[in-house]
Design an enzyme around this catalytic site. Structure first.
Site, short mmCIF file in Angstrom:
data_model
loop_
_atom_site.label_atom_id
_atom_site.label_comp_id
_atom_site.label_asym_id
_atom_site.label_seq_id
_atom_site.Cartn_x
_atom_site.Cartn_y
_atom_site.Cartn_z
CD GLU A 1 -3.03 -1.20 0.36
OE1 GLU A 1 -3.11 -0.28 -0.49
OE2 GLU A 1 -3.87 -2.10 0.46
CB CYS B 1 -16.05 -0.18 -18.39
SG CYS B 1 -16.38 -1.24 -19.81
#
Ligand code: ZN
Length: 192
Positions: free
Chosen positions: A94, A185
């Site tokens: 992260e 998308c």
């Protein structure tokens, strides 16, 4: 995929590997796979993640496929330096939740002869490069971009679609509020 074998690893120097991609692309899974192999090779491995990410577990890095390895939580990237003294391999998950300082910290660790493996989101929910990942990608010797599958059309996906209208850059969550989407998308949710 980079396959480091005992013959292909750089010798007498450290280096930086970056694993970058959207959510659900298998970044943490790939990080865990590399760190496990280093542990099997009996190398001293230290694993870190930022304190902001409290999903699933407070003391492990955990992939969406529920693999895990024990890790240390740090609030400041500086802490990684002092906690990695005796490590040969340093894993960081992260990375997008650390400050820009992580870039020089990774360089210091690698200059010190350590193998540094960093995983993180390379773009935020708007598709904007997520610091310090762009800078980490620039200084890394080895880069792996992991792609997910677009849940809308099945294309390879490298964007994280947020399913809520929050405009905060960081909203911690998993499949409840995010999904992987391809360029076609992906859209930026508008606040009502
Ligand atoms: Zn798509």
């Amino acid at each position: 995929m980079i396959e480091f074998t005992p013959h292909s690893m750089p010798k007498e120097t450290g280096w930086i590997e970056v694993i970058a991609g959207c959510m659900f692309s298998g970044k943490t899974e790939e990080l865990i796979r590399r760190l496990r192999r280093a542990q099997i090779a009996k190398q001293n491995v230290k694993i870190f993640k930022p304190k902001i990410d409290l999903r699933f577990s407070h003391t492990s890095i955990v992939s969406h496929s529920e693999q895990s390895l024990p890790s240390l939580l740090v609030t400041d990237a500086k802490e990684i330096l002092s906690l990695s003294n005796d490590a040969k391999v340093v894993g960081i998950d992260e990375a997008q939740f650390f400050s820009q300082e992580l870039v020089s910290i990774c360089n210091q660790l690698a200059n010190d002869g350590k193998r540094v493996i960093v995983a993180g989101l390379d773009q935020d929910y708007q598709g904007i490069p997520f610091e310090p990942m762009p800078q980490l990608l620039a200084i890394a010797e080895y880069i792996t971009k992991t792609l997910a599958i677009c849940v809308a059309c099945g294309n390879p996906a490298d964007k994280t679609q947020r399913k809520t209208t929050s405009a905060e850059r960081v909203v911690v969550g998993a499949a409840d509020i995010y999904e992987a989407r391809c360029r076609k998308c992906h859209y930026i949710p508008k606040e009502n």
